[in-house]
Write a protein that holds these residues in place. Structure first.
Motif, PDB file in Angstrom:
ATOM      1  N   ARG A  14      27.930  15.245 -13.122  1.00 43.06           N
ATOM      2  CA  ARG A  14      26.549  15.395 -12.641  1.00 43.06           C
ATOM      3  C   ARG A  14      25.553  15.312 -13.814  1.00 43.06           C
ATOM      4  NH1 ARG A  14      27.179  19.884 -10.452  1.00 43.06           N
ATOM      5  NH2 ARG A  14      27.790  19.126  -8.393  1.00 43.06           N
ATOM      6  N   LEU A  15      25.858  16.014 -14.905  1.00 42.95           N
ATOM      7  CA  LEU A  15      24.949  15.997 -16.070  1.00 42.95           C
ATOM      8  C   LEU A  15      24.887  14.618 -16.711  1.00 42.95           C
ATOM      9  CD1 LEU A  15      23.152  17.423 -18.156  1.00 42.95           C
ATOM     10  CD2 LEU A  15      25.227  17.994 -19.423  1.00 42.95           C
ATOM     11  N   LEU A  16      26.090  14.023 -16.978  1.00 40.43           N
ATOM     12  CA  LEU A  16      26.101  12.727 -17.652  1.00 40.43           C
ATOM     13  C   LEU A  16      25.459  11.651 -16.802  1.00 40.43           C
ATOM     14  CD1 LEU A  16      29.623  12.746 -19.350  1.00 40.43           C
ATOM     15  CD2 LEU A  16      27.418  13.388 -20.315  1.00 40.43           C
ATOM     16  N   LEU A  17      25.712  11.700 -15.480  1.00 44.21           N
ATOM     17  CA  LEU A  17      25.118  10.713 -14.586  1.00 44.21           C
ATOM     18  C   LEU A  17      23.586  10.820 -14.627  1.00 44.21           C
ATOM     19  CD1 LEU A  17      25.635   8.480 -12.502  1.00 44.21           C
ATOM     20  CD2 LEU A  17      25.622  10.252 -10.737  1.00 44.21           C
ATOM     21  N   TYR A  18      23.097  12.042 -14.610  1.00 44.06           N
ATOM     22  CA  TYR A  18      21.651  12.214 -14.634  1.00 44.06           C
ATOM     23  C   TYR A  18      21.061  11.734 -15.973  1.00 44.06           C
ATOM     24  CZ  TYR A  18      17.255  14.203 -13.120  1.00 44.06           C
ATOM     25  OH  TYR A  18      15.948  14.350 -12.742  1.00 44.06           O
ATOM     26  N   ILE A  19      21.786  12.010 -17.055  1.00 43.85           N
ATOM     27  CA  ILE A  19      21.296  11.546 -18.375  1.00 43.85           C
ATOM     28  C   ILE A  19      21.247  10.022 -18.411  1.00 43.85           C
ATOM     29  CG2 ILE A  19      21.917  11.406 -20.831  1.00 43.85           C
ATOM     30  CD1 ILE A  19      22.920  14.246 -20.646  1.00 43.85           C
ATOM     31  N   LEU A  20      22.330   9.355 -17.896  1.00 38.02           N
ATOM     32  CA  LEU A  20      22.345   7.899 -17.924  1.00 38.02           C
ATOM     33  C   LEU A  20      21.253   7.316 -17.045  1.00 38.02           C
ATOM     34  CD1 LEU A  20      26.215   7.307 -17.836  1.00 38.02           C
ATOM     35  CD2 LEU A  20      24.687   7.103 -19.788  1.00 38.02           C
ATOM     36  N   ASN A  21      21.023   7.928 -15.853  1.00 34.69           N
ATOM     37  CA  ASN A  21      19.944   7.436 -14.976  1.00 34.69           C
ATOM     38  C   ASN A  21      18.573   7.564 -15.657  1.00 34.69           C
ATOM     39  OD1 ASN A  21      21.632   6.679 -12.883  1.00 34.69           O
ATOM     40  ND2 ASN A  21      21.564   8.675 -11.885  1.00 34.69           N
ATOM     41  N   ILE A  22      18.363   8.709 -16.317  1.00 29.03           N
ATOM     42  CA  ILE A  22      17.075   8.912 -17.012  1.00 29.03           C
ATOM     43  C   ILE A  22      16.892   7.856 -18.102  1.00 29.03           C
ATOM     44  CG2 ILE A  22      15.865  10.446 -18.612  1.00 29.03           C
ATOM     45  CD1 ILE A  22      15.493  11.299 -15.796  1.00 29.03           C
ATOM     46  N   CYS A  23      17.963   7.600 -18.910  1.00 30.52           N
ATOM     47  CA  CYS A  23      17.859   6.620 -19.990  1.00 30.52           C
ATOM     48  C   CYS A  23      17.556   5.230 -19.458  1.00 30.52           C
ATOM     49  CB  CYS A  23      19.154   6.596 -20.804  1.00 30.52           C
ATOM     50  SG  CYS A  23      19.414   8.092 -21.770  1.00 30.52           S
ATOM     51  N   LYS A  24      18.216   4.867 -18.340  1.00 29.58           N
ATOM     52  CA  LYS A  24      18.018   3.515 -17.791  1.00 29.58           C
ATOM     53  C   LYS A  24      16.654   3.358 -17.145  1.00 29.58           C
ATOM     54  CE  LYS A  24      20.237   0.071 -14.802  1.00 29.58           C
ATOM     55  NZ  LYS A  24      21.364  -0.221 -13.903  1.00 29.58           N
ATOM     56  N   ASP A  25      16.200   4.418 -16.442  1.00 28.30           N
ATOM     57  CA  ASP A  25      14.951   4.313 -15.706  1.00 28.30           C
ATOM     58  C   ASP A  25      13.728   4.523 -16.615  1.00 28.30           C
ATOM     59  OD1 ASP A  25      13.408   4.127 -13.240  1.00 28.30           O
ATOM     60  OD2 ASP A  25      12.997   6.248 -13.547  1.00 28.30           O
ATOM     61  N   VAL A  26      13.798   5.527 -17.499  1.00 28.83           N
ATOM     62  CA  VAL A  26      12.628   5.879 -18.316  1.00 28.83           C
ATOM     63  C   VAL A  26      12.598   5.087 -19.612  1.00 28.83           C
ATOM     64  CG1 VAL A  26      11.480   7.743 -19.547  1.00 28.83           C
ATOM     65  CG2 VAL A  26      12.491   8.173 -17.304  1.00 28.83           C
ATOM     66  N   LEU A  27      13.773   5.015 -20.293  1.00 28.87           N
ATOM     67  CA  LEU A  27      13.808   4.381 -21.605  1.00 28.87           C
ATOM     68  C   LEU A  27      14.134   2.900 -21.534  1.00 28.87           C
ATOM     69  CD1 LEU A  27      15.662   7.207 -23.564  1.00 28.87           C
ATOM     70  CD2 LEU A  27      13.208   6.884 -23.269  1.00 28.87           C
ATOM     71  N   GLY A  28      14.690   2.455 -20.426  1.00 26.19           N
ATOM     72  CA  GLY A  28      14.989   1.044 -20.264  1.00 26.19           C
ATOM     73  C   GLY A  28      16.269   0.609 -20.968  1.00 26.19           C
ATOM     74  N   GLU A  82      34.422   4.613 -12.550  1.00 29.99           N
ATOM     75  CA  GLU A  82      34.796   5.934 -12.033  1.00 29.99           C
ATOM     76  C   GLU A  82      33.551   6.772 -11.812  1.00 29.99           C
ATOM     77  OE1 GLU A  82      37.241   9.915 -13.512  1.00 29.99           O
ATOM     78  OE2 GLU A  82      37.405   8.034 -14.609  1.00 29.99           O
ATOM     79  N   MET A  83      32.591   6.682 -12.726  1.00 33.65           N
ATOM     80  CA  MET A  83      31.353   7.434 -12.560  1.00 33.65           C
ATOM     81  C   MET A  83      30.592   6.951 -11.345  1.00 33.65           C
ATOM     82  SD  MET A  83      30.858   9.741 -14.935  1.00 33.65           S
ATOM     83  CE  MET A  83      29.091   9.897 -15.004  1.00 33.65           C
ATOM     84  N   ALA A  84      30.548   5.618 -11.118  1.00 30.83           N
ATOM     85  CA  ALA A  84      29.821   5.089  -9.962  1.00 30.83           C
ATOM     86  C   ALA A  84      30.463   5.553  -8.655  1.00 30.83           C
ATOM     87  CB  ALA A  84      29.795   3.566 -10.027  1.00 30.83           C
ATOM     88  N   LEU A  85      31.801   5.554  -8.634  1.00 26.64           N
ATOM     89  CA  LEU A  85      32.486   6.010  -7.420  1.00 26.64           C
ATOM     90  C   LEU A  85      32.218   7.483  -7.172  1.00 26.64           C
ATOM     91  CD1 LEU A  85      35.867   4.115  -7.801  1.00 26.64           C
ATOM     92  CD2 LEU A  85      33.986   3.558  -6.271  1.00 26.64           C
ATOM     93  N   TRP A  86      32.266   8.244  -8.230  1.00 28.31           N
ATOM     94  CA  TRP A  86      32.001   9.677  -8.063  1.00 28.31           C
ATOM     95  C   TRP A  86      30.583   9.907  -7.567  1.00 28.31           C
ATOM     96  CZ3 TRP A  86      28.526  13.175  -9.765  1.00 28.31           C
ATOM     97  CH2 TRP A  86      28.822  14.533  -9.574  1.00 28.31           C
ATOM     98  N   ALA A  87      29.611   9.107  -8.085  1.00 23.01           N
ATOM     99  CA  ALA A  87      28.224   9.261  -7.665  1.00 23.01           C
ATOM    100  C   ALA A  87      28.068   8.922  -6.197  1.00 23.01           C
ATOM    101  CB  ALA A  87      27.318   8.372  -8.527  1.00 23.01           C
ATOM    102  N   LYS A  88      28.805   7.873  -5.740  1.00 24.07           N
ATOM    103  CA  LYS A  88      28.692   7.486  -4.336  1.00 24.07           C
ATOM    104  C   LYS A  88      29.239   8.573  -3.430  1.00 24.07           C
ATOM    105  CE  LYS A  88      29.755   3.644  -1.220  1.00 24.07           C
ATOM    106  NZ  LYS A  88      28.368   3.395  -0.870  1.00 24.07           N
ATOM    107  N   GLU A  89      30.350   9.166  -3.842  1.00 21.50           N
ATOM    108  CA  GLU A  89      30.960  10.207  -3.018  1.00 21.50           C
ATOM    109  C   GLU A  89      30.125  11.475  -2.992  1.00 21.50           C
ATOM    110  OE1 GLU A  89      34.771  10.827  -4.637  1.00 21.50           O
ATOM    111  OE2 GLU A  89      35.592   8.857  -4.019  1.00 21.50           O
TER     112      GLU A  89
END
Length: 833
Positions: free
Chosen positions: A86-100, A112-119
């Motif tokens: 949950r923490l790492l996924l949120y960090i990666l989303n923030i980096c991709k969305d805010v920092l580009g 594996e992270m994408a599958l976990w996020a979908k579930e």
């Protein structure tokens, strides 16, 4: 053990830019969360899950701003896999969305992270506004919702991966086996592609043939383009050649036009106006024609300067026409300077000759006439600007002109001074005082010395008042008239100018506006030349001043004091550079006056010294009261700064007087002290008033007082010992023995027994009043100044009483059993005398 921490992520918008932060919170002693550290996610470069933790809950965040420091990257261990994801996924989303951009991910599979996020995606809407910097607590309770703004992969990629994964529903439990299988299938696909390419060889040959045909066309095109390029280059060179020729023609045209203009200007400079040429070579120097002469001079000066750099371009300097024209102008200059110099020399001589020939211009019998040079200067001013132009044309021509002017005017000044001095002496009435001031003879000289001779010093002051300002003005006028670059003299109205009006002021100061500036930049050579010329102008006039000084000295030598003060006042008023010779004249006058006064002092001192030649001198010497009279009159004559002159005379006078007095006293030792005390007393009495106001006389007054006291002491001691010699000799013997033996032993010495004491007391003190009376008569006998007797007798009684008191003390100490008259009895006897 690891300390519990709470991690929170927040964003903040500022100036159209979103910033992301990772907050590390810790628990305080009271269980309250407080910030511990803050990281900026823009510096996050690496997310690594550590393999040494079997649970997979430990990860490390690498920040690029910590690489250059010896700081361990932050490392945390989550409570379970879900919290970590949950923490790492949120960090990666923030980096991709805010920092580009995404940081480097190590130790975890993105799929594996994408599958976990979908579930674990909640039913709530996927997008959530985070503009105000929402903060997610990654260690909150299990019922907290996780909002995923954007997936790590796109929707199409996700569908492809689902289809791919759907084909392989085979229950594979390990990712390594699945990856190995995918690699084998990839090799198979690549082999199939190579086989398909080999089967399409005919198509490839056809494509190659088409490429070859196209290459041939391209070669033909390149050949044609090279031909066209050569033709264009030749055409461009022709155009450049044509443009170069056109530019040269235009430049030549411009240069020819400019050359014609310069030649026209040069020809204008080289043209000599006929009216100026006629004026310079043969024009008249009459006053009416001076304006044309000045204009011609100005043109000639400008023309000469115009043919010299920087006025003329250096490239024109060697042109034949310029050299010829310069030679012609030099010839014009030489001719004009010669003509003007000859005219001015004759003009100066004629002006002075005219004034000298007119006797009414000078002082005559019964009439003193003040010299007036106003008309002379007015006529000279007419040619002042001409002299300035002559200086600029030929500086060397001024030397002869200055000598001619000085020679002519010197005759006039000396004639004026001689006539004025002669009439001044003839018209001054004063009785002559003799120079025998301090001789020993008596007679009517005392009355003669009191004659009023103030008219003598007034005559000398009048001579200076009339002629010193005149000479200063003449020096100043000459300095400016003859174009010397030195400062002006004392302005009219100053003490040195005798408070004159502007009638003799130098109008030529306005001839050149730059004159004052040039005077501030005078050179040593210019000042030296001026002083030499002033010497020629004024030399010889000092003889007439000397004649007045010598005449005044013969009438009254003491008037030298007044004349010295008058001269010093004039010297202090002459400080300008152009008045150098006037200062020298005043200095010479001061030296002459000082020499005459010194001569008088020497003669007076010689008269004093003549007194010692007499065989016998008694009483007050004649020069003592005469000196007081002389000093009183000298003080009356002091003016200005002549104090030093008189003080030096006092020092010499009194030194000779005291030395002569000592010599006279030494001729007769018997009466030496009487002569000294009477004369020193007379010196003090006669100079008491002056000594109170004159410091130099006060010093000698105190010296005379000390000498008087010493002479009195010696004389009184002689008189006392004459009457009481045995008594005080007895006391002296006792005093001498007291240095070597005890007082008890003294009465047993030879001649000092009690019997000897009784004999001495009887012989000296029996009838003591008669002895004291004889002492008074002895004091009175040789004293010629009766007014000194009372004070001397008082001193004598006091001295005798002091000596007797000392004798009585010795007797009481050495001979305690013996009785002598007491000090009180002796004091009473003296009081009755």
């Amino acid at each position: 053990m690891a300390k519990p921490r709470v991690l929170a992520i927040s964003t903040k918008e500022k100036a159209q830019q979103t910033k992301a932060f990772l907050h590390v919170l810790k628990y305080s002693n009271g269980g309250v969360l407080e910030p511990a550290k803050l990281y900026k996610l823009k510096h996050l470069s690496k997310v690594e899950v550590l393999t040494n933790d079997p649970s997979g809950c430990t990860f490390m965040l690498g920040f690029d701003n910590l690489r250059s420091q010896s700081v361990t990257p932050p490392q945390w261990t989550m409570r379970n896999i879900d919290d970590r994801n949950r923490l790492l996924l949120y960090i990666l989303n923030i980096c991709k969305d805010v920092l580009g951009r995404l940081p480097k991910v190590v130790g975890i599979d993105v799929v594996e992270m994408a599958l976990w996020a979908k579930e674990n995606t909640p039913v709530a809407p996927k997008k959530k506004n985070i503009e105000d910097g929402p903060t997610t607590d990654v260690v909150a309770e299990s019922d907290m919702k996780v909002t995923v703004e954007k997936e790590l992969v796109s929707q199409a990629e996700e569908e492809d991966m689902e289809a791919l994964l759907g084909v392989y529903v085979m229950g594979i439990g390990e990712a390594e086996a699945f990856s190995e299988r995918l690699k084998r299938e990839l090799h198979a696909l690549e082999a199939a592609n190579v086989h398909a390419i080999l089967e399409s060889e005919p198509l490839v040959d056809e494509v190659l043939q088409g490429l070859e045909a196209a290459s041939i066309c391209v070669d033909d095109m390149d050949e044609w383009l090279s031909i066209f390029n050569v033709k264009l280059r030749h055409m461009r060179e022709d155009i450049e050649s044509i443009e170069t020729r056109n530019n040269q023609l235009e430049m030549q045209s411009v240069n020819n036009k400019a050359l014609i203009e310069e030649l026209d200007k040069l020809l204008e400079r080289l043209r000599i106006p006929s009216e100026y040429a006629a004026c310079l070579t043969g024009g008249s120097f009459d006053e009416a024609r001076m304006l044309q002469n000045i204009e011609a001079c100005e043109w000639l000066t400008g023309a000469l300067q115009g043919l010299e750099p920087p006025s003329l371009d250096p490239s024109f300097a060697n042109i034949r026409a310029v050299r010829e024209k310069r030679a012609e102008l030099d010839k014009l200059k030489t001719t004009f300077v010669r003509r003007a110099s000859e005219f001015l020399r004759n003009y100066f001589a004629s002006l002075v000759d005219f004034m000298i020939s007119d006797k009414s211009y000078f002082s005559q019998r019964g009439q003193l006439k003040r010299p007036d040079h106003a008309d002379l200067r007015f006529k000279c001013r007419t040619y002042a600007r001409l002299l300035q132009h002559l200086k600029s044309l030929d500086k060397n021509c001024l030397g002869p002109l200055r000598k001619a002017y000085c020679s002519s005017l010197n005759l006039l000044l000396r004639r004026e001074a001689r006539e004025f001095a002669n009439e001044l002496r003839a018209s001054t009435k004063a009785s002559r005082n003799p120079t025998v001031w301090l001789e020993g003879s008596t007679g009517s000289n005392q009355n003669v010395n009191n004659a009023d001779t103030s008219t003598v010093s007034e005559a000398y002051a009048k001579m200076l008042t009339i002629f010193i300002p005149l000479l200063v003005d003449e020096s100043s006028f000459f300095s400016h008239f003859m174009c010397f670059g030195v400062s002006a003299l004392a302005q009219p109205g100053s003490p040195g100018n005798g408070n004159k009006s502007n009638e003799d002021d130098l109008g030529i100061l306005d001839i050149d506006d730059n004159d004052n500036n040039n005077s501030n930049n005078k050179s040593i050579s210019e000042l030296g030349a001026l002083n030499e010329s002033l010497r020629d102008l004024l030399d010889g006039i000092q003889e007439d001043f000397y004649a007045v000084v010598d005449w005044a000295y013969k009438i009254d030598p003491l008037r030298c004091i007044s004349m010295h003060g008058i001269t010093e006042r004039y010297i202090s008023g002459q400080k300008a550079d152009a008045a150098g010779y006037v200062r020298l004249l005043l200095d010479a006058l001061e030296e002459r006056i000082t020499a005459q006064f010194t001569r008088f002092v020497d003669e007076a001192c010689h008269q004093i010294e003549r007194n010692e030649r007499n065989v016998r001198q008694m009483g007050v010497l004649s020069y003592i009261p005469r000196f007081a009279t002389l000093a009183t009159r000298m003080e009356q004559y002091i003016q200005g700064q002549s104090r030093d002159l008189v003080d030096q005379a006092y020092i010499k006078f009194i030194g000779v007087m005291f030395a002569t007095l000592d010599k006279i006293a030494q001729t007769d030792q018997k009466y030496a002290d009487i002569i000294l005390l009477e004369n020193y007393a007379a010196f003090q009495n006669s100079l008491y008033d002056l000594a109170n106001v004159v410091p130099t006389l006060a010093k000698f007054y105190h010296q005379a007082s000390e000498s008087y006291e010493q002479a009195c002491t010696r004389h009184i001691s002689v008189i006392i010992y004459y009457q009481f010699e045995r008594l005080f000799q007895f006391a002296r013997r006792i005093e001498d023995l007291m240095y070597t033996i005890t007082p008890e032993e003294i009465p047993f010495q030879l001649g000092l027994s009690k019997m000897d004491l009784r004999k001495v007391v009887k012989s000296s003190l029996s009838g003591v009043d008669k002895h004291i009376g004889a002492m008074y008569k002895k004091l009175q006998k040789n004293l010629t100044s009766e007014e000194l007797l009372p004070s001397l007798w008082d001193k004598c009684k006091k001295e005798f009483l002091d000596k007797y008191e000392s004798f009585a003390q010795l007797v009481a100490k050495i001979y305690p059993s013996e009785t002598i008259p007491s000090v009180t009895e002796m004091r009473d006897i003296l009081a009755t005398m």
